[in-house]
Scaffold this motif. Structure first.
Motif, PDB file in Angstrom:
ATOM      1  N   UNK A  38     -39.355  32.876  50.782  1.00 18.84           N
ATOM      2  CA  UNK A  38     -38.615  32.612  49.559  1.00 18.84           C
ATOM      3  C   UNK A  38     -37.114  32.506  49.804  1.00 18.84           C
ATOM      4  N   UNK A  39     -36.647  33.076  50.898  1.00 17.67           N
ATOM      5  CA  UNK A  39     -35.227  32.993  51.226  1.00 17.67           C
ATOM      6  C   UNK A  39     -34.856  31.568  51.645  1.00 17.67           C
ATOM      7  N   UNK A  40     -35.823  30.848  52.188  1.00 21.06           N
ATOM      8  CA  UNK A  40     -35.587  29.491  52.663  1.00 21.06           C
ATOM      9  C   UNK A  40     -35.847  28.494  51.529  1.00 21.06           C
ATOM     10  N   UNK A  41     -35.031  27.463  51.470  1.00 21.40           N
ATOM     11  CA  UNK A  41     -35.263  26.420  50.479  1.00 21.40           C
ATOM     12  C   UNK A  41     -36.467  25.589  50.902  1.00 21.40           C
ATOM     13  N   UNK A  42     -37.059  24.907  49.938  1.00 18.73           N
ATOM     14  CA  UNK A  42     -38.234  24.084  50.235  1.00 18.73           C
ATOM     15  C   UNK A  42     -37.871  22.962  51.204  1.00 18.73           C
ATOM     16  N   UNK A  43     -36.618  22.530  51.198  1.00 19.23           N
ATOM     17  CA  UNK A  43     -36.175  21.484  52.136  1.00 19.23           C
ATOM     18  C   UNK A  43     -36.255  21.976  53.572  1.00 19.23           C
ATOM     19  N   UNK A  44     -35.771  23.192  53.811  1.00 17.71           N
ATOM     20  CA  UNK A  44     -35.802  23.758  55.159  1.00 17.71           C
ATOM     21  C   UNK A  44     -37.243  24.003  55.595  1.00 17.71           C
ATOM     22  N   UNK A  45     -38.051  24.518  54.689  1.00 20.83           N
ATOM     23  CA  UNK A  45     -39.465  24.769  55.012  1.00 20.83           C
ATOM     24  C   UNK A  45     -40.172  23.464  55.369  1.00 20.83           C
ATOM     25  N   UNK A  46     -39.926  22.408  54.599  1.00 18.57           N
ATOM     26  CA  UNK A  46     -40.572  21.122  54.860  1.00 18.57           C
ATOM     27  C   UNK A  46     -40.141  20.548  56.207  1.00 18.57           C
ATOM     28  N   UNK A  47     -38.853  20.647  56.521  1.00 16.31           N
ATOM     29  CA  UNK A  47     -38.372  20.154  57.821  1.00 16.31           C
ATOM     30  C   UNK A  47     -38.964  20.967  58.966  1.00 16.31           C
ATOM     31  N   UNK A  48     -39.047  22.287  58.772  1.00 20.71           N
ATOM     32  CA  UNK A  48     -39.608  23.159  59.792  1.00 20.71           C
ATOM     33  C   UNK A  48     -41.053  22.778  60.097  1.00 20.71           C
ATOM     34  N   UNK A  49     -41.855  22.606  59.065  1.00 21.03           N
ATOM     35  CA  UNK A  49     -43.264  22.287  59.283  1.00 21.03           C
ATOM     36  C   UNK A  49     -43.461  20.844  59.712  1.00 21.03           C
ATOM     37  N   UNK A  50     -42.507  20.008  59.450  1.00 24.28           N
ATOM     38  CA  UNK A  50     -42.604  18.636  59.966  1.00 24.28           C
ATOM     39  C   UNK A  50     -42.591  18.650  61.489  1.00 24.28           C
ATOM     40  N   UNK A  51     -41.785  19.550  62.068  1.00 23.18           N
ATOM     41  CA  UNK A  51     -41.772  19.699  63.529  1.00 23.18           C
ATOM     42  C   UNK A  51     -43.030  20.419  64.010  1.00 23.18           C
ATOM     43  N   UNK A  52     -43.503  21.399  63.241  1.00 23.77           N
ATOM     44  CA  UNK A  52     -44.717  22.132  63.627  1.00 23.77           C
ATOM     45  C   UNK A  52     -45.926  21.192  63.659  1.00 23.77           C
ATOM     46  N   UNK A  53     -45.997  20.275  62.699  1.00 24.36           N
ATOM     47  CA  UNK A  53     -47.120  19.336  62.626  1.00 24.36           C
ATOM     48  C   UNK A  53     -46.962  18.132  63.553  1.00 24.36           C
ATOM     49  N   UNK A  54     -45.856  18.042  64.250  1.00 28.55           N
ATOM     50  CA  UNK A  54     -45.632  16.892  65.133  1.00 28.55           C
ATOM     51  C   UNK A  54     -46.784  16.768  66.132  1.00 28.55           C
ATOM     52  N   UNK A  55     -47.491  15.628  66.160  1.00 27.66           N
ATOM     53  CA  UNK A  55     -48.654  15.510  67.053  1.00 27.66           C
ATOM     54  C   UNK A  55     -48.287  15.493  68.530  1.00 27.66           C
ATOM     55  N   UNK A  56     -47.038  15.190  68.842  1.00 29.43           N
ATOM     56  CA  UNK A  56     -46.587  15.134  70.240  1.00 29.43           C
ATOM     57  C   UNK A  56     -45.685  16.328  70.533  1.00 29.43           C
ATOM     58  N   UNK A  57     -46.278  17.395  70.993  1.00 34.02           N
ATOM     59  CA  UNK A  57     -45.503  18.568  71.356  1.00 34.02           C
ATOM     60  C   UNK A  57     -45.202  19.517  70.228  1.00 34.02           C
ATOM     61  N   UNK A  58     -45.782  19.301  69.056  1.00 29.44           N
ATOM     62  CA  UNK A  58     -45.590  20.224  67.944  1.00 29.44           C
ATOM     63  C   UNK A  58     -46.255  21.569  68.205  1.00 29.44           C
ATOM     64  N   UNK A  59     -45.781  22.593  67.516  1.00 30.36           N
ATOM     65  CA  UNK A  59     -46.277  23.948  67.746  1.00 30.36           C
ATOM     66  C   UNK A  59     -47.771  24.067  67.465  1.00 30.36           C
TER      67      UNK A  59
END
Length: 307
Positions: free
Chosen positions: A121-142
């Protein structure tokens, strides 16, 4: 005296009601009016076209896709989020083992868990969305890297680029980012329930599951109902729009697989320069929101329990 009292009350109500009418009611009226025009949003010129926009809406495949996705969000997102929040809050407050001097207590480390759950909740939805965009990255994502590390390298979908997975991937992010708020909300409600109720039930041989359904759930019902409406409005509004707009390509995903009604309103108004059609979609979104709130309030109606 009575006349003076009413004049005093009216004096306090005039200003807030006037502001509400100007900034809430009037924009609604304007939106409904513009939905009967051909206004582009870029020019002050427009003409009345009657129900042409609504006829187009009924034959618009993208609208029906976005409506389907919004309905999925408004049904499943509150259900999953509130169920998880109730479970976590119950465990943090009354679901732990008996301790010396306390028959009812939360699990050990409950204070830390509350902070951990609330952290998104401390993070804005924009930051959360950007964070998970990298997590879901099919090439080297977490996420795919973790699947590869545990021997599931053959199961590495495109996630946000796969029409089968994209909508569920976005929904998982929204659950993760909002469940902590309701954990804290339900924890506050559970803290106000007298411990004597739980202790008496446990002495009578009731299990933890029984105490949840017979004590916790009925006494928290008003809070759960309010949370359901609030969560549904988030699913139909800014939270869903922001997550889909930032995380998915297009935006809206491949083959409009993640397009939701708020995003389609935005695209029609600012990408296609068709503000009149966007307001028509907005009217449909308003109707869906009101129907959802009415259904939840009607199905959730029950006698108020006091303690």
């Amino acid at each position: 005296m009575q006349h003076g009292k009413y004049r005093f009350i009216v004096g306090f109500l005039v200003a807030p009601l006037a502001l509400y009418a100007i900034f809430v009611i009037w924009p609604f009226i304007q939106s409904i009016y513009y939905s009967f025009t051909d206004w582009t949003g870029l020019s002050p010129d427009f003409k009345m076209v009657g129900f042409d926009n609504y006829t187009r809406l009924l034959h618009d495949d993208i609208f029906w896709k976005s409506l389907q996705h919004s309905v999925i969000f408004v049904v499943l997102l509150p259900l999953v989020t509130l169920s998880l929040a109730l479970f976590f809050a119950f465990m943090l407050n009354v679901g732990g083992r008996r301790r010396k001097g306390a028959a009812v207590a939360g699990v050990r480390g409950s204070g830390f868990y509350k902070i951990a759950y609330f952290f998104p909740q401390v993070l804005s939805v924009t930051i959360v969305a950007l964070l998970f965009r990298f997590i879901y990255n099919p090439s080297g994502g977490l996420l795919n890297s973790a699947l590869d590390a545990i021997g599931l390298g053959s199961f590495q979908p495109q996630w946000l680029g796969d029409p089968t997975w994209a909508l569920w991937a976005v929904m998982a992010v929204l659950v993760w980012s909002t469940v902590g708020f309701f954990v804290v909300l339900f924890s506050a409600g559970m803290a106000s329930i007298p411990k004597d109720f739980y202790e008496a039930a446990l002495l009578d041989g009731a299990s933890r599951i029984t105490t949840f359904f017979k004590i916790t759930l009925p006494l928290l019902w008003d809070t759960i109902q309010s949370g359901w409406v609030y969560m549904g409005i988030l699913a139909l509004g800014a939270e869903a729009f922001s997550a889909v707009n930032i995380m998915t390509v297009g935006p809206g995903g491949p083959d409009y697989s993640t397009t939701v009604l708020p995003l389609y309103v935005y695209q029609s108004a600012f990408r296609d320069a068709n503000a009149a059609y966007a307001t028509t979609i907005g009217v449909a979104l308003l109707i869906v929101t009101l129907l959802f709130a009415a259904i939840v309030m009607r199905l959730g109606r029950r006698d108020r329990l006091e303690y």
